[in-house]
Structures are given as C-alpha cells and as structure tokens.
Design a protein around this motif. Structure first.
Motif, PDB file in Angstrom:
ATOM      1  N   ARG A 449     -62.550  48.343  46.305  1.00 53.09           N
ATOM      2  CA  ARG A 449     -61.749  47.190  46.766  1.00 53.09           C
ATOM      3  C   ARG A 449     -61.866  47.012  48.269  1.00 53.09           C
ATOM      4  O   ARG A 449     -61.920  45.891  48.774  1.00 53.09           O
ATOM      5  CB  ARG A 449     -60.283  47.372  46.365  1.00 53.09           C
ATOM      6  CG  ARG A 449     -60.006  47.087  44.910  1.00 53.09           C
ATOM      7  CD  ARG A 449     -58.510  46.907  44.660  1.00 53.09           C
ATOM      8  NE  ARG A 449     -57.752  48.110  44.970  1.00 53.09           N
ATOM      9  CZ  ARG A 449     -57.506  49.091  44.102  1.00 53.09           C
ATOM     10  NH1 ARG A 449     -57.971  48.998  42.854  1.00 53.09           N
ATOM     11  NH2 ARG A 449     -56.822  50.149  44.448  1.00 53.09           N
ATOM     12  N   ALA A 450     -61.883  48.126  49.015  1.00 56.13           N
ATOM     13  CA  ALA A 450     -61.987  48.033  50.475  1.00 56.13           C
ATOM     14  C   ALA A 450     -63.304  47.380  50.879  1.00 56.13           C
ATOM     15  O   ALA A 450     -63.340  46.515  51.770  1.00 56.13           O
ATOM     16  CB  ALA A 450     -61.872  49.420  51.103  1.00 56.13           C
ATOM     17  N   ARG A 451     -64.414  47.759  50.231  1.00 54.23           N
ATOM     18  CA  ARG A 451     -65.716  47.183  50.571  1.00 54.23           C
ATOM     19  C   ARG A 451     -65.795  45.702  50.218  1.00 54.23           C
ATOM     20  O   ARG A 451     -66.540  44.945  50.841  1.00 54.23           O
ATOM     21  CB  ARG A 451     -66.822  47.958  49.860  1.00 54.23           C
ATOM     22  CG  ARG A 451     -67.065  49.347  50.466  1.00 54.23           C
ATOM     23  CD  ARG A 451     -67.969  50.190  49.601  1.00 54.23           C
ATOM     24  NE  ARG A 451     -68.276  51.472  50.260  1.00 54.23           N
ATOM     25  CZ  ARG A 451     -68.794  52.528  49.634  1.00 54.23           C
ATOM     26  NH1 ARG A 451     -69.060  52.463  48.325  1.00 54.23           N
ATOM     27  NH2 ARG A 451     -69.040  53.644  50.296  1.00 54.23           N
ATOM     28  N   ALA A 452     -65.002  45.312  49.210  1.00 53.67           N
ATOM     29  CA  ALA A 452     -65.014  43.906  48.798  1.00 53.67           C
ATOM     30  C   ALA A 452     -64.023  43.052  49.582  1.00 53.67           C
ATOM     31  O   ALA A 452     -63.998  41.831  49.410  1.00 53.67           O
ATOM     32  CB  ALA A 452     -64.699  43.812  47.300  1.00 53.67           C
ATOM     33  N   THR A 453     -63.217  43.670  50.446  1.00 53.11           N
ATOM     34  CA  THR A 453     -62.203  42.924  51.202  1.00 53.11           C
ATOM     35  C   THR A 453     -62.859  42.091  52.297  1.00 53.11           C
ATOM     36  O   THR A 453     -63.750  42.572  53.016  1.00 53.11           O
ATOM     37  CB  THR A 453     -61.178  43.893  51.832  1.00 53.11           C
ATOM     38  OG1 THR A 453     -60.552  44.640  50.792  1.00 53.11           O
ATOM     39  CG2 THR A 453     -60.116  43.126  52.610  1.00 53.11           C
ATOM     40  N   GLU A 454     -62.429  40.857  52.415  1.00 50.34           N
ATOM     41  CA  GLU A 454     -62.980  39.977  53.444  1.00 50.34           C
ATOM     42  C   GLU A 454     -62.677  40.532  54.837  1.00 50.34           C
ATOM     43  O   GLU A 454     -61.547  40.925  55.126  1.00 50.34           O
ATOM     44  CB  GLU A 454     -62.373  38.575  53.303  1.00 50.34           C
ATOM     45  CG  GLU A 454     -62.983  37.575  54.264  1.00 50.34           C
ATOM     46  CD  GLU A 454     -62.407  36.178  54.076  1.00 50.34           C
ATOM     47  OE1 GLU A 454     -62.777  35.287  54.866  1.00 50.34           O
ATOM     48  OE2 GLU A 454     -61.586  35.998  53.155  1.00 50.34           O
ATOM     49  N   GLU A 489     -53.992  43.164  56.711  1.00 50.67           N
ATOM     50  CA  GLU A 489     -53.061  42.622  55.717  1.00 50.67           C
ATOM     51  C   GLU A 489     -53.732  42.486  54.353  1.00 50.67           C
ATOM     52  O   GLU A 489     -53.108  42.736  53.310  1.00 50.67           O
ATOM     53  CB  GLU A 489     -52.528  41.281  56.196  1.00 50.67           C
ATOM     54  CG  GLU A 489     -51.572  41.418  57.387  1.00 50.67           C
ATOM     55  CD  GLU A 489     -51.302  40.097  58.079  1.00 50.67           C
ATOM     56  OE1 GLU A 489     -51.981  39.100  57.735  1.00 50.67           O
ATOM     57  OE2 GLU A 489     -50.414  40.056  58.957  1.00 50.67           O
ATOM     58  N   ALA A 490     -55.017  42.111  54.346  1.00 46.71           N
ATOM     59  CA  ALA A 490     -55.730  41.999  53.072  1.00 46.71           C
ATOM     60  C   ALA A 490     -55.930  43.367  52.425  1.00 46.71           C
ATOM     61  O   ALA A 490     -55.811  43.519  51.198  1.00 46.71           O
ATOM     62  CB  ALA A 490     -57.086  41.319  53.293  1.00 46.71           C
ATOM     63  N   LEU A 491     -56.234  44.383  53.241  1.00 51.97           N
ATOM     64  CA  LEU A 491     -56.362  45.744  52.706  1.00 51.97           C
ATOM     65  C   LEU A 491     -55.052  46.215  52.100  1.00 51.97           C
ATOM     66  O   LEU A 491     -55.034  46.817  51.014  1.00 51.97           O
ATOM     67  CB  LEU A 491     -56.810  46.699  53.819  1.00 51.97           C
ATOM     68  CG  LEU A 491     -58.272  46.628  54.260  1.00 51.97           C
ATOM     69  CD1 LEU A 491     -58.485  47.424  55.534  1.00 51.97           C
ATOM     70  CD2 LEU A 491     -59.185  47.155  53.144  1.00 51.97           C
ATOM     71  N   ARG A 492     -53.954  45.956  52.771  1.00 55.73           N
ATOM     72  CA  ARG A 492     -52.648  46.377  52.258  1.00 55.73           C
ATOM     73  C   ARG A 492     -52.308  45.661  50.953  1.00 55.73           C
ATOM     74  O   ARG A 492     -51.736  46.251  50.031  1.00 55.73           O
ATOM     75  CB  ARG A 492     -51.564  46.119  53.309  1.00 55.73           C
ATOM     76  CG  ARG A 492     -51.586  47.128  54.444  1.00 55.73           C
ATOM     77  CD  ARG A 492     -50.585  46.809  55.531  1.00 55.73           C
ATOM     78  NE  ARG A 492     -50.508  47.917  56.487  1.00 55.73           N
ATOM     79  CZ  ARG A 492     -49.846  47.866  57.646  1.00 55.73           C
ATOM     80  NH1 ARG A 492     -49.213  46.755  57.998  1.00 55.73           N
ATOM     81  NH2 ARG A 492     -49.827  48.918  58.437  1.00 55.73           N
ATOM     82  N   ALA A 493     -52.656  44.398  50.881  1.00 51.51           N
ATOM     83  CA  ALA A 493     -52.352  43.642  49.666  1.00 51.51           C
ATOM     84  C   ALA A 493     -53.153  44.148  48.472  1.00 51.51           C
ATOM     85  O   ALA A 493     -52.696  44.051  47.325  1.00 51.51           O
ATOM     86  CB  ALA A 493     -52.635  42.157  49.898  1.00 51.51           C
ATOM     87  N   GLY A 494     -54.339  44.708  48.721  1.00 53.74           N
ATOM     88  CA  GLY A 494     -55.189  45.148  47.614  1.00 53.74           C
ATOM     89  C   GLY A 494     -55.016  46.601  47.232  1.00 53.74           C
ATOM     90  O   GLY A 494     -55.650  47.064  46.279  1.00 53.74           O
ATOM     91  N   LEU A 495     -54.182  47.352  47.950  1.00 51.86           N
ATOM     92  CA  LEU A 495     -54.010  48.769  47.656  1.00 51.86           C
ATOM     93  C   LEU A 495     -52.947  48.991  46.593  1.00 51.86           C
ATOM     94  O   LEU A 495     -51.994  48.224  46.477  1.00 51.86           O
ATOM     95  CB  LEU A 495     -53.615  49.533  48.927  1.00 51.86           C
ATOM     96  CG  LEU A 495     -54.708  49.764  49.966  1.00 51.86           C
ATOM     97  CD1 LEU A 495     -54.139  50.514  51.154  1.00 51.86           C
ATOM     98  CD2 LEU A 495     -55.868  50.550  49.369  1.00 51.86           C
ATOM     99  N   ASP A 496     -53.101  50.087  45.850  1.00 48.09           N
ATOM    100  CA  ASP A 496     -52.122  50.464  44.839  1.00 48.09           C
ATOM    101  C   ASP A 496     -51.603  51.858  45.177  1.00 48.09           C
ATOM    102  O   ASP A 496     -52.236  52.863  44.855  1.00 48.09           O
ATOM    103  CB  ASP A 496     -52.767  50.449  43.453  1.00 48.09           C
ATOM    104  CG  ASP A 496     -51.757  50.774  42.349  1.00 48.09           C
ATOM    105  OD1 ASP A 496     -50.547  50.721  42.638  1.00 48.09           O
ATOM    106  OD2 ASP A 496     -52.199  51.088  41.231  1.00 48.09           O
TER     107      ASP A 496
END
Length: 710
Positions: A449-454, A489-496
C-alpha cells in the motif's frame, strides 16, 4: 507596582517597646535558608543532566508521530539515526570526486554500524551532487552517542574538502545533533547573561553600591531552590523537563523575583521614614504589599498550571516547571529578602538612607503628568490607545507560516546547509525519510500500500521486532511542504493499525496539536486569571478591564511579530507553540501590573477618595515601581533573544515588547482612562460601586463691598 503609602506626609510612628524576637526571627529565617541551600545545591546541579530533548519529549502526547517514535524506540537497536552524506561541486562532480566519495563512505561504514548493505550513492540529474543515505540504530536515544557519531563522520568528511568540492553531513540525525549542541550551551549562557542584566538594572534603580546585591543574591537562592525542587519532581514523578522549559524557568525566577523585590523594597523604604525600627517597618511593608504580591504570583502560577491541559509534551511540562520557579521566587522574596534587609538595617540604602521622620524627596512625577493627561481627556486617550493596539494587531495578517525544523537556528549549521543543498539538487525527491511502523503480520500488505500511495517514490522494509515492523518511505516532495503533508495524510489513511512518523509527520502533528491546545488552554487561563482578580478586587468590572487589556496587548504584540520576524529578522516562520506560550506569559505577567495598580486604586477608594483622584493617585504612587519592574522583566526575557534558537528569540521578543507595551501604554493610559470614565462603576457589583464620595463643601460666597457714596 503595589500598594504604597499615600503621597501625603504622615507623622513618624513612635517605636514600640523592643521585643527580643526582633533579631532572633530574621536570623532564624536566614539560617533556615542556608540549610535549604546546602541541601539544594547538589540536586540543582543535576537538573541539566535530567533535561530530556529527545523527539518524544517535545511531541504531542497522543499524536500518531509520537506513537510511531515510541514503537521505533522499542524496536531492536532502539531509535534509528538517519544521516545523509552530501558531495557537491558546482561545476559538476568529476570521476576523481566520485572515487573519493566511494572510498570515504567505505571508511565511514566500516567504522560504524550502518547495516550490512553497502552505502549506495544517488546522483542528482545535473551531475553536481551525490548523496548517500545512511541509517544506524547504534546511538539509540543516547544523545551523547549520536553527537559523537556525527562529529566523527564530519571529521572524516572534512579531509575531503578541496577547491570547489563540498562534503557535508545532513539528515534528521545530524540536525538533532546540532540542536543538542545548542541546548548544551543554553544553561550557562542564559544564567550569566540574566544575572548581568538584572545586576545592571538594579544598580541603576537603587543608585547604591550595596543594595542591588541583596535582591540579586536572594533571587539567586530562589533559582537554586527551584532547580533542586524541579529535579526532585523529575525523579519522584517522572516530570519531563526540556532545555527550553528549564531556560524559561530561569528567566521567570529572575524576572518575577526581581519584580517582587522592587515592590517590597520601595514600600520598605517609605515605611522606614515613618517607623523607627527596621523590623516594624518591614512588617508594615509586608502588610501593605503582601496581598498584591501573593495575588500576582498566584496569577502567574495558575496561568502556567493551565498548561497541564495542553497535549503538547513540551508545553504541558513547562506548566509545573514554571510554576515551581514563580513559587520559589515568591517564597524567597517574602521571607529571605525581608530578613536580610532587617538585619542590615538602614545602612544598606547608603548613600540615600531613609531617615526616620524625614520627608521623601519631592520630584516632578512623570507618571503624575501622564495620569493627568489621561484624567483630563479619558475618552480621547482611550480611543487613541485602542487605535494604536488595533493597528499593531493588523500585523497578524503578515505573519509567516509555521517554522520548519531546519529553520530553527539563528546561525545556519552544517546540517541545515546540507538540507538546503539537497533540496536544490534533488527537487523531485525528498532526502528526509517518513517512518511507518505497522504490526508485523501486516508488513507485506502495508509495504504494498505504501508503494502504491500517491507521492511515494520509494518504500523499503526496515527492522522488525516486538510484534512491529518498520518501513522507510521517501516522498517525491521536499520536506515539510504541502506535497509531503498530503503524502503523510494519504499513508495514514491507508494504514491498518500502524503509525506514521518522521520529521515531516512530527511537524504536521505539532501544528495540529498547537491549534487544539490554544482552543483548550487559552479559555482556562482567562477563567483562572478572572477568578483570582475577582477574589482580590471584589468586583467583576475591574477584572474584566484588566483581562481585556492584557488580551489586547497580546494581539498587538503578535501583530508586531508579523511585521518584524520575517521582514526585519529574516526568520522563515513562527514556531507553532509560540502563540500559546506568549499568551500565557503576557496574560499572567501583564495582569501583575494591573493587580498592583488596581489594588492601590481600591485602597484609595476605601479611604474615601473620589474615583478620579483614586485612579490618578494610584498611578502616581505606583507608576515608578511598575515601570522599573516592567523594564527588569522585559530585560530578562530579552536575554532569550541572544540564544541561537529562533523559537526562543521569538518568545523573548514577544514577551519583552508586550511587557513594555503593557507597562507604558496600557497600564499608564488605558486602564487609568477607563477607570476615570467608569468612576464607581469600575467596582461593580461590590460595595464600592454603591459608595458615593461626599460632595465637596461649598465655598463661602464672596462678601460684596458696599458701593461708595457719591
């Protein structure tokens, strides 16, 4: 600055029968303080070692970046130190330059534990720069070990310096090391500068070769006691003390303690003219100014303790630290200072000795003239003063943004110059990593997910242990820019269940937490100050006037900062914590002078004076001492402006200028003008608001001479 004796001459008081305890009590107080200092000195010296300046000691307590930092510290090896070695030649790196860099990096990684993988150089597109990101867990949270590591790497790089070739060390670890070196120099520099400033001002104020030493030594005793007490709180209750809070406590002890000394000595000097024995004169002085001093210190301590509600670690820790300093200053000035002055007797005032039964020297009072102008045209004075404050407050529209971490130094260290160089050479790549920690069983999914984050250009796995794994992410945007913030902010939104940290995330959380703390702490400070003022002045209107006045000063001086910090001083931003801390200090310290003025005004009103006369008498009798105290307090905060950290310079400027503005404009003109306009209503709903002074007796009619005859 406080209730002083009326200007009218009063007959000298006959000395009462001599009591045996007159000299016994002062000696007992001095011996008690000597014992306290003997116990305190060893612990006071340890406070510097107990100060903590790690990242988590400044971060918001509940922020995501704080959780990430704590998890990172618990990983194998502890907290990581990220460095970036930079080689740069303006005309372009040569083959010899690259070969030299490879050799030197092999030497550095061989001497220190930077992992098993060889350091990989990343060239810039224009060929002028080569950077080598390095990460190690060897220093952990040991600041001294990190400084030693950074110093050794820089020493090795210095051997590469030649004409046109720059070899520098940057990165968060180098920046933290440079910051720690600055903190190590603060305590000694601050203490010496503060003592010198206070000594000079006391000599000018007292015009005596001896008297200035007494309050200076007493405030020094208070500083030692406060340092020992804070050290005890660190050991007993795990109180967090940073270098910043320790520096501010020193300034508070010297500033507030000297203010209380000025008030007490001024009142004591006047009582010595009325009362024969120094012991009895001191008791009268303490009875006269004691309530105002207690209320003053209580206001400052209460305002500081409101910082406990802050979520920012550095702010919440400053609350009890500053309160301890103020309380120790109060205790010393109300016990040790009176005892020493009584034992020294009148001769301590030489050559201006206040002789029993003498009249004070009559001088044309500047504050009487200033008060007279406010009394003659109070409406005009109030409108003009409000216009000045409002105009200054407009400067808030010109305020720069939040201060970036690399802009926190007044003199640019190597870590900052390396960071700026990297920003120019790699405009599409960040040299400052974003740290992501995730539960170990979600590492692969989180990495994907991190690598795919804009906004992410690279994401690599790091350490793991204790059920957690670390991922190092590099953003395409420069550090602490809107682009990097969006990536975080995008990284935080995609983390579980994970957390995002690193310098950029920390700065984002700092800004958000400071905004939250302002919404919570500022109302608490206002309520605490109002309650103390209502209890002291037994009125609602007078406390509201004083509170509104100090808030207006804060707004004006904040606007002035917007006109000075970037345009004149060249600062790149304002530290996010400065608005809250400057508010607490200006409100708590500024209300002090209002307490001294209003308390004397109330005293005059109780004696039956007309409201206008009470206001002008209070200003005339307290104005000089308030001015001296304001100058001393402003000067002690000005000392912060000589330190090499922008946040402390900004704090020193705002509080120093705010105190002077409060002393010479708000207290002198505006509060006096409002009091003259409102008359008895200033004491509403207390009994003084219903009391009407007796009307002056009518003058006898002139006797008409009889007309002459003729």
């Amino acid at each position: 600055m406080g209730p002083l004796p009326p200007a009218v001459a009063t007959p000298p008081v006959k000395p009462p029968a001599r009591r045996g305890g007159r000299r016994a009590l002062p000696w007992a107080v001095v011996l008690l303080w000597a014992a306290v200092l003997a116990l305190a000195l060893p612990f006071a010296g340890k406070l510097g070692d107990a100060q903590r300046d790690n990242v988590v000691d400044y971060l918001p307590a509940s922020a995501d970046s704080t959780r990430a930092a704590r998890v990172e510290q618990a990983l194998p090896g502890g907290e990581s130190t990220e460095l970036v070695v930079v080689y740069h030649r303006e005309a372009g790196l040569t083959g010899a330059d690259r070969a030299l860099a490879e050799r030197r990096l092999a030497e550095i990684t061989g001497a220190h534990d930077f992992g098993d993988a060889p350091a990989e150089g990343i060239p810039s597109q224009d060929g002028t720069t080569l950077m080598y990101p390095l990460t190690t867990t060897a220093p952990g949270t040991d600041n001294d070990a990190r400084i030693a590591l950074v110093d050794d790497v820089r020493e090795r790089l210095a051997a590469d310096v030649s004409d046109g070739l720059r070899a520098e060390l940057g990165g968060p670890g180098a920046l933290a090391s440079d910051m720690e070196k600055v903190f190590e120099t603060i305590d000694g520099t601050l203490m010496i500068a503060t003592v010198l400033v206070v000594a000079v001002l006391l000599i000018i104020t007292y015009r005596s070769p001896f008297l200035w030493l007494v309050p200076l030594l007493v405030v020094g005793a208070a500083a030692v006691a406060s340092q020992a007490l804070v050290y005890g709180l660190v050991r007993g209750f795990d109180l967090t003390v940073t270098s910043q809070s320790a520096a501010i406590m020193t300034v508070l002890v010297f500033g507030a303690g000297t203010d209380y000394a000025l008030l007490l000595v001024a009142r004591y000097r006047e009582e010595l003219r009325r009362i024969a024995h120094p012991h009895d004169a001191m008791l009268a002085a303490l009875r006269g100014c004691g309530p105002a001093v207690l209320a003053s210190s209580g206001t400052v301590a209460a305002g500081l303790l409101c910082l406990l509600a802050a979520d920012l670690n550095s702010a919440s820790g400053l609350g009890p630290v500053g309160a301890v300093g103020v309380v120790c200053a109060l205790a010393a000035m109300l016990t040790l200072l009176p005892a020493v002055l009584v034992l020294l007797g009148r001769r301590v005032f030489w050559p201006l000795v206040p002789v029993h039964g003498s009249e004070p020297p009559h001088r044309r009072s500047l504050f009487a003239a200033m008060g007279g102008s406010a009394g003659r045209r109070p409406g005009v004075v109030l409108a003009a003063g409000a216009l000045v404050l409002g105009a200054l407050a407009l400067g808030t529209l010109n305020q720069p943004g939040d201060l970036a971490q690399e802009d926190s130094f007044t003199d640019r260290p190597e870590s900052v110059s390396a960071t700026l160089l990297l920003g120019e050479a790699y405009p599409g790549r960040s040299s400052q990593p974003i740290t992501v920690v995730v539960p170990a069983d979600t590492t692969d999914a989180a990495l994907e997910r991190a690598r795919a984050t804009e906004g992410v250009v690279r994401a690599e796995p790091g350490r793991s242990g204790g059920g957690w794994s670390e991922i190092t992410v590099l953003a395409k945007d420069a550090p602490e820019t809107p682009g990097e913030r969006r990536t975080i902010e995008a990284l935080r939104a995609g983390l579980d269940g994970g957390h995002v940290g690193g310098p950029g995330a920390q700065q984002l959380d700092l800004a958000e937490t400071n905004a939250r703390d302002r919404r919570v702490v500022i109302p608490l400070v206002l309520v605490a100050v109002l309650l103390i003022l209502v209890a002291l002045l037994r009125s609602l209107v007078a406390p509201l006037i004083l509170t509104a006045a100090v808030v207006a000063v804060w707004g004006a001086v904040t606007g002035l900062g917007g006109l000075v910090f970037e345009p004149l001083l060249g600062f790149e931003g304002i530290d996010p914590g400065i608005p809250l801390l400057s508010f607490v200090f200006l409100v708590a310290l500024g209300v002090d002078y209002g307490i001294f003025l209003m308390h004397r005004m109330r005293e005059e009103s109780l004696a039956g004076a007309d409201p206008r006369a009470a206001a002008l008498t209070a200003l005339r009798t307290t104005g000089g001492v308030i001015a001296s105290a304001g100058i001393v307090l402003a000067a002690t905060f000005t000392v912060l402006m000589n330190l090499p950290l922008v946040p402390l310079v900004e704090m020193g400027f705002l509080v120093a200028v705010g105190v002077l503005l409060d002393t010479f404009l708000v207290r002198t003109y505006l509060v006096t003008a409002v009091s003259v306009l409102l008359r008895e209503r200033v004491w509403w709903p207390g009994p003084l608001s219903r009391r009407r002074p007796p009307a002056p007796a009518p003058e006898p009619a002139a006797v008409r001479e009889p007309a002459s005859a003729g």
